[in-house]
Structure formats: structure tokens, C-alpha cells
Design a protein around this motif. Structure first.
Motif: not given
Lengths: 233, 345
Positions: B126-144
Motif C-alpha cells: 500500500x502506498x499511502x500518499x495523501x496531499x498535504x494538510x493545512x492546519x489553521x491557527x486554533x485547529x484541534x486535531x488528533x490523528x491515529x
């Protein structure tokens, strides 16, 4: 094992064991590693005691060594409660967490040296070490020895971090270079951070185990590309 | 849209659109890839909003199934819960990417979570190649992200993150980005990468952390022993791709492009590295006062049965150029296939 029953005698006995375990004279070769500091100094990116202080403060507050302190606490509890599965699991966790090949090999080499030493000093520990799986990280071996010598968990964490900090400062003193007194003063200045790391690390639940050490990891990755090297990491 | 160009402004500026304030998205995505000689099929596909999946395509023949994942809501808001399960059956070969950069908006107080579970069976890749993530100021994100590999299974994946919409001068002064990655082979944990960036904290500016760089990226390959020569080759690609002046069509500002440094200039020539660092590391001049910027830096190391590349700098286009080149190198050496970049890049 000769731990006296009397509580104050017992606590002073465990203190002596802690001093032995955290001593720079412990023959595990810690002084041969700089964990990326050599890269930074050679690249001219770390030249002052203030920069070294910031670097070490950040590593204590958000770096891999803070997570190692958490692992010490978990391993100490696992040894005390005789949970071989948990010992193997946290040792595996430490191996997988290493940011670079050099620091992984460093941890395994120092771990192997401490396991060999402890097997000579405390043959009873051999079966405990065998539960770690094929590679024992230094933090794992340290926690097993500390639990065996009945060193309280907070003291074990403090001793581990103090030993790490002393080694890192000594590397900075040699590389930058700094005076011996400046190194000792820096060590003292970092004590509040050291204590804070012990306090917070012990209270962290598993789901809160994160790090931020991009600069540290990249410096360590580039260490093996340096043309001349005094240190092994 | 190019990652470094200004992002169309949600209205009003500091309160990004929250079309589902009362009802956060609970998106689900399931993809199964099965190999029936000579073709890898997308044998099962389920997408619940905001996820959508385009029809699979085969730009490099039947062997590799390419799939583009879409997030139809425009971006992730606080409280969203997104989860994906990807199954790669024995000998199946799949490449996943996304149609555009992902955006994580300023949080309404809640944390958004994104969980991805990947299983790769023997002989699968598997090649997992998503484009970039832009995290806005004040964002709260948790990835697993959890990857479970069988023997002889391979996973390659990257993550490119921009903290704050720096093109408009926004800094990541509050908020939190967490990304926890673990890769297993059987019951053996091969790689663990728990990353956290806390907006406005000392780690954002300290040399030990980000040193003021708003872009970080990682590329990992797990499932094969990697030779020191390949590690060295991946490092050399940084000098090659880095020395190339940026493509202004990709959104990098052409202002600093030194006319004396043509694209064909070999990386080994003195001065080329410096030229690239000046050109590539420049922030938006309209908002940033002139000051010394930390040049972009990269590192490559071996993992247990794998390899890891890290980038810390100022340009997602620059990170992407290097990582695409390394991805091509690994593809050629590990699966004997030429790189075939998806058209959406």
C-alpha cells in the motif's frame, strides 16, 4: 539481597544503589554518545551555554527522554508486580519509538552492557532480563535494576534523567567547548525542569504520550554523515 | 490548488464555515483491494459523507490500483470523527491519494479525530500518499494511523503538514496537532511515531523543535530491510531536488529565484544549496519582516525493517519535491516499478 528491614536504613541502602546506577562510572559507555549535539556544534548551530540550555530544556519537556522516563515508571511497576508481558511490551515500545538508527543502537548497546553487568552482580535477575525479548533498551535494563534494588519509582526516574543530563552536558562541555563550572551551573539551572519532568511523566496516561523533537531527530539523523566524529551518536 | 498559494478566505475570516455546528461529520471509508491475476481490483468500497471515492484507475497498467479519496465538506471542523479502514489482500498493490490539500479549521472548542486502519496481507503493498494538510491557527486535531503488515507486506506513506495559513501571515499560535502512527508486523511493533505540535509553545520556535518552520513532513517505508546505500541515495536526492529552483506554477514565490541558478544546474556546484535555501525558505514578504530564517533541513534514517525521512522547513512544494523523488527511488528499488505520480498532484 541485603536490603535492611529498618525503613531509614532501607531508604539509605536504596539511595546507595541509585547512586551506583546513575553514576557516570557505570560501565555502559554513555559518555561516548552525544545524541545529535555533535552535529549541531559542527554545523555551528549550537555555540553557547544558553543554546545548550534551551536544547536540553526542550528535550526534557517535549522530547524522547521524557517518554523514556514514562517507560521507566511503567517498567518499574511491571517488574514489581511481576508482569513479564508488560516488561516485553514496554521494551518493544522503546525500540519502536527511537527516532533514529543511531539512538536505537545506542540504547541497545547501553542496555546490553547493563544487562551483562547486572547478570554478574545479581544472577537472580537473569530470568527477568530474558523476558525482554531479543534487544534490551537501556531504560528497560535501568528500570529492572532499579526495581530489583527497591529504588522508589520517582527516584529511579530522577536518577535516569540526571544521568542522561550529566552525559549530555559533558558532551556539550567537550564539543562547544564550555568550562567545567559553566557545565555544573547549567546542570543546577536545569533541576527545576528535571523535577517537573519527573512529576508530569509519572502522571501521563498512555494516550497522552507524545513528543515534539523535529530538530533533535534531524540532528541525530545527520550525525552519521559527519566527516569526523568524536561521539557515536 | 497549490499548497503555498493563499487559501480562498472562508467568511468571516476568523470564523471558518462550520456547516455542521450542531451535527459534526462522522465519516467512514472502507476500501478492500484484491488481487486476481494480473489485476488488483477495488473489491469493496464504502464511503459515508463527507468521504467520497473516485472510480479506481490504472495509469500504470493492471498491476497497481490507484484510488483518489475526496473530502467533500471542504475541511475538517472540531468534533468531526473520520475513520477509514483499508484492506490490502494478498499480492494486491494499491496507491491512495487525495484530490486536494486537507484543511483543518479553527476549532469550535472540540477536537476533530481522524483514524486510519490499514492491513496489508502477504505480498501486498500500500502506498499511502495523501496531499498535504493545512492546519489553521486554533485547529484541534488528533490523528491515529495504525498499519498491520503481514510477512512480505510493504507500506509506504507520507504526511505533509503546514501549520497556519502562512501565505497570509497566519501563525500557529494556538491549537494542537497530534498525529500518532504505529506500524506492526504480526505482534511486533516496528515503528511508533507519536507527534504533537502545540500552537504558541516553545517547541514552535526552539531549535530542538520546529525552529520557526511552519512545514513538517515525514515519509516512511516499512516492511523491508533498507540498505545504507539507499539511505545515502535518499539524502542525495535532497541536494538534487533542493538545488532546483522552485516551480512558480506550484505556488512558490518567484521573488527570490536567483536568475543565475537554472533548473538544470547540478547540485554539486558550489552555491546551489544556498541559492535554493534562500529561494525556498522565504516567507510571504508582505507580512513577514526581513529576518534570518532557519533554512530547511532534512534527515534520513533506517527504521527496524524500514526507512524514515523527515523535513522541517517553509515550503510544502519543496518537501513534496524531495519526498516524491525519494518515493520514486524506493519504488524502483523495492518493487521494481517506475514512479507514476497521480494526475491530481
Amino acid at each position: 539481597m541485603p536490603i535492611p528491614a529498618d525503613s531509614s536504613a532501607s531508604s539509605s541502602a536504596s539511595l546507595a544503589y541509585l547512586l551506583q546506577l546513575a553514576s557516570p562510572a557505570l560501565p555502559v559507555g554513555g559518555y561516548t554518545y552525544s545524541e545529535g549535539l555533535e552535529t549541531l556544534v559542527q554545523q555551528g548551530l549550537l555555540t553557547t551555554v544558553a543554546e545548550l540550555e534551551d536544547w536540553l530544556t526542550q528535550e526534557l519537556q517535549t522530547g524522547a527522554v521524557r517518554l523514556e522516563a514514562v517507560a521507566i515508571a511503567r517498567l518499574h511497576a511491571a517488574v514489581t508486580a511481576d508482569q513479564p508481558g508488560a516488561i516485553a511490551q514496554w521494551n518493544q515500545w522503546l525500540s519502536a519509538l527511537r527516532d533514529t538508527e543511531e539512538v536505537r543502537l545506542q540504547s541497545w548497546q547501553m542496555g546490553r552492557s547493563l544487562v551483562r553487568l547486572m547478570q554478574e552482580l545479581e544472577p537472580d535477575l537473569t530470568p527477568v532480563f530474558q523476558r525482554c525479548g531479543d534487544r534490551t533498551n537501556f531504560a528497560t535494563a535501568f528500570a529492572i535494576a532499579a526495581a530489583h534494588w527497591q529504588i522508589p519509582v520517582q527516584s529511579a526516574m530522577l536518577g535516569y534523567l540526571h544521568s542522561w543530563l550529566t552525559t549530555a552536558i559533558n558532551a556539550g562541555v567537550k564539543l562547544i567547548p564550555l568550562g567545567q563550572t559553566a557545565g555544573q551551573r547549567l546542570l543546577m539551572q536545569l533541576y527545576p525542569t528535571l523535577h517537573e519532568t519527573v512529576e508530569t511523566a509519572q502522571a501521563l496516561p498512555d494516550e497522552a504520550l507524545y513528543a515534539c523533537n523535529w530538530g533533535w531527530a534531524i540532528a541525530s539523523m545527520n550525525h552519521e554523515t559527519l566527516y569526523t566524529r568524536l561521539f557515536r551518536s | 490548488m497549490s499548497p503555498d498559494s493563499p487559501i480562498p478566505s472562508p467568511v468571516p475570516l476568523d470564523a471558518p464555515p462550520q456547516p455542521h455546528e450542531s451535527k459534526a461529520w462522522h465519516g467512514q471509508l472502507q476500501l478492500d483491494f484484491t488481487h486476481r491475476h494480473p489485476k488488483t481490483h477495488l473489491s469493496h468500497s464504502f464511503a459515508q459523507s463527507p468521504f467520497k471515492v473516485q472510480r479506481p484507475f490504472y495509469p500504470e497498467g493492471d498491476g497497481v490500483c490507484h484510488v483518489v479519496m475526496l473530502h467533500t465538506a471542504g475541511g475538517i471542523v472540531g468534533g468531526d470523527r473520520l475513520s477509514s479502514q483499508i484492506q490490502v489482500q494478498p499480492d494486491a498493490q494499491a496507491l491512495l491519494t487525495t484530490a486536494a490539500a486537507a484543511k483543518v479549521y479553527r476549532s469550535n472548542g472540540q477536537t476533530a479525530t481522524q483514524s486510519v486502519q490499514v492491513q496489508v496481507q502477504p505480498g501486498g503493498c500500500l502506498e499511502w500518499l495523501p496531499q498535504e494538510t493545512i492546519v489553521f491557527n486554533g485547529a484541534q486535531i488528533q490523528q491515529r494511523l495504525r498499519v498491520d503488515l503481514a510477512d512480505q507486506a510493504l507500506w509506504m506513506g507520507w504526511e505533509m503538514v503546514r501549520l497556519g495559513r502562512t501565505a497570509r501571515g497566519e501563525q500557529f499560535s494556538t491549537g494542537c496537532w497530534r498525529s500518532h502512527t504505529e506500524v506492526w508486523r504480526g505482534d511486533r511493533l516496528l515503528w511508533l511515531d507519536p507527534q504533537q505540535l502545540q500552537g504558541g509553545s516553545a517547541m514552535m520556535t526552539s531549535a530542538h523543535g520546529l525552529a520557526g518552520c511552519p512545514v513538517v513532513a515525514s515519509f516512511a517505508v516499512v516492511g523491508r530491510e533498507i540498505s545504507p546505500e539507499l539511505v545515502q541515495a535518499a539524502r542525495s536526492l535532497w541536494r538534487l531536488t533542493g538545488a532546483e529552483p522552485s516551480c512558480s506554477s506550484q505556488g512558490d514565490r518567484p521573488v527570490f529565484q536567483p536568475a543565475s541558478q537554472p533548473a538544470s544546474q547540478p547540485a554539486s556546484q558550489p552555491g546551489s544549496q544556498t541559492a535554493f535555501q534562500i529561494g525556498e525558505s522565504a516567507p510571504d514578504l508582505t507580512t513577514e519582516p526581513a529576518r534570518t530564517l532557519t533554512p530547511a533541513t532534512v534527515g534520513v534514517t533506517r527504521l527496524m525493517s524500514g526507512m524514515l525521512c523527515r523535513y522541517r522547513g517553509h515550503s510544502t512544494a519543496e518537501a513534496r519535491r524531495w519526498l516524491v523523488a525519494v518515493w520514486g527511488l524506493m519504488r524502483q528499488n523495492l518493487v521494481g516499478r517506475s514512479p507514476c505520480p497521480p494526475r491530481v498532484w
